[in-house]
Write a protein that holds these residues in place. Structure first.
Motif, PDB file in Angstrom:
ATOM      1  N   ALA A   3       0.784  -1.382  -0.411  1.00 18.20           N
ATOM      2  CA  ALA A   3       0.028  -0.392  -0.349  1.00 18.20           C
ATOM      3  C   ALA A   3       1.205   1.320  -0.124  1.00 18.20           C
ATOM      4  O   ALA A   3       1.409   1.730   0.710  1.00 18.20           O
ATOM      5  CB  ALA A   3      -1.096   0.014   1.446  1.00 18.20           C
ATOM      6  N   PRO A   4       1.387   1.951  -1.033  1.00 19.15           N
ATOM      7  CA  PRO A   4       0.794   1.444  -2.263  1.00 19.15           C
ATOM      8  C   PRO A   4       1.493   0.659  -3.248  1.00 19.15           C
ATOM      9  O   PRO A   4       2.431   0.633  -3.432  1.00 19.15           O
ATOM     10  CB  PRO A   4       0.504   3.052  -3.001  1.00 19.15           C
ATOM     11  CG  PRO A   4       1.362   3.691  -2.918  1.00 19.15           C
ATOM     12  CD  PRO A   4       1.701   3.265  -1.401  1.00 19.15           C
ATOM     13  N   ALA A   5       0.669   0.327  -4.259  1.00 17.91           N
ATOM     14  CA  ALA A   5       1.582  -0.597  -5.209  1.00 17.91           C
ATOM     15  C   ALA A   5       1.328  -0.146  -6.560  1.00 17.91           C
ATOM     16  O   ALA A   5      -0.019   0.390  -6.575  1.00 17.91           O
ATOM     17  CB  ALA A   5       0.865  -2.176  -5.028  1.00 17.91           C
ATOM     18  N   THR A   6       2.383   0.408  -6.805  1.00 16.71           N
ATOM     19  CA  THR A   6       2.694   0.887  -8.802  1.00 16.71           C
ATOM     20  C   THR A   6       2.791   0.351  -9.563  1.00 16.71           C
ATOM     21  O   THR A   6       3.432  -0.800  -9.409  1.00 16.71           O
ATOM     22  CB  THR A   6       3.228   2.188  -8.223  1.00 16.71           C
ATOM     23  OG1 THR A   6       5.114   1.236  -8.010  1.00 16.71           O
ATOM     24  CG2 THR A   6       4.142   2.716  -6.900  1.00 16.71           C
ATOM     25  N   PHE A   7       2.484   1.213 -10.569  1.00 14.89           N
ATOM     26  CA  PHE A   7       2.811   0.174 -12.094  1.00 14.89           C
ATOM     27  C   PHE A   7       3.968  -0.436 -12.222  1.00 14.89           C
ATOM     28  O   PHE A   7       3.733  -1.582 -12.408  1.00 14.89           O
ATOM     29  CB  PHE A   7       2.313   1.378 -13.271  1.00 14.89           C
ATOM     30  CG  PHE A   7       2.387   0.857 -14.505  1.00 14.89           C
ATOM     31  CD1 PHE A   7       1.361   0.142 -14.932  1.00 14.89           C
ATOM     32  CD2 PHE A   7       3.795   1.091 -15.263  1.00 14.89           C
ATOM     33  CE1 PHE A   7       1.334  -0.254 -16.170  1.00 14.89           C
ATOM     34  CE2 PHE A   7       3.249   0.830 -16.382  1.00 14.89           C
ATOM     35  CZ  PHE A   7       2.745   0.388 -17.290  1.00 14.89           C
ATOM     36  N   ASN A   8       4.867  -0.039 -11.651  1.00 14.54           N
ATOM     37  CA  ASN A   8       6.540  -1.028 -11.731  1.00 14.54           C
ATOM     38  C   ASN A   8       6.701  -1.541 -11.058  1.00 14.54           C
ATOM     39  O   ASN A   8       6.981  -3.287 -11.445  1.00 14.54           O
ATOM     40  CB  ASN A   8       7.538   0.714 -11.644  1.00 14.54           C
ATOM     41  CG  ASN A   8       8.658   0.168 -11.781  1.00 14.54           C
ATOM     42  OD1 ASN A   8       9.159  -0.712 -13.350  1.00 14.54           O
ATOM     43  ND2 ASN A   8       9.767   0.462 -10.963  1.00 14.54           N
TER      44      ASN A   8
END
Length: 169
Positions: A81-86
């Motif tokens: 949290a948060p999980a990014t696109f990358n």
């Protein structure tokens, strides 16, 4: 107390780990021992000293050296949290070029409960790799918690409730 690894990636919600009552303070109130790990980009959003004081554990960013003891207890569950696109795309591909990706890959393989909320621009979520990678992780057991429709805030409350379901007793 059960141990929760809270993995913060490089996005604005990472700055709310201590200030949002449903994040670290709420998780601790529910009975979790919270240990924060973050991606190198995630570290830019944190006051690591304040997080360390609040959790009682250092914020881990870098992989430890061979033979160096681990300063964190083993996790019972993981929250990204948060999980990014990358991070999502590298995780789905099994890339372990950072501490958090190594932890995520290892514990996904071990079957540890993992919940995540993706925080990425709409344009990135329309990338052709995104849906397939999110689906692969979902099918591998990752529980994705998304904000309620038309809500622009990070879903700390939903994440806290999801993690409370994993507490023993």
């Amino acid at each position: 107390m059960p141990v929760l690894y809270l993995i913060a990636c490089g996005a604005p919600p990472a700055a709310e780990l201590l200030s949002h009552p449903e994040a670290v303070p709420g998780l601790q109130a529910d009975g979790w021992t919270v240990c924060v790990l973050c991606s190198p980009n995630g570290e830019r959003f944190l006051d690591t000293a304040a997080v360390s004081i609040a959790t009682g554990y250092p914020v881990r960013v870098e992989q430890r050296l061979p033979g160096e003891p681990d300063v964190l207890p083993s996790p019972d569950a993981i929250l990204v949290a948060p999980a990014t696109f990358n991070t999502l795309n590298k995780w789905a591909l099994g890339i372990s070029d950072t501490l958090v990706l190594g932890i995520l890959n290892e514990n996904l393989g071990a079957g540890l409960p993992i919940a995540a909320t993706i925080w990425a621009k709409d344009e990135l979520q329309k990338h052709p790799a995104f849906d397939a990678h999110a689906q692969l992780l979902f099918e591998s057991g990752v529980r994705f918690i998304q904000p309620d429709e038309d809500v622009q805030q990070f879903p700390w409350r939903q994440l806290r409730l999801a993690m409370a379901e994993l507490l023993p007793g």
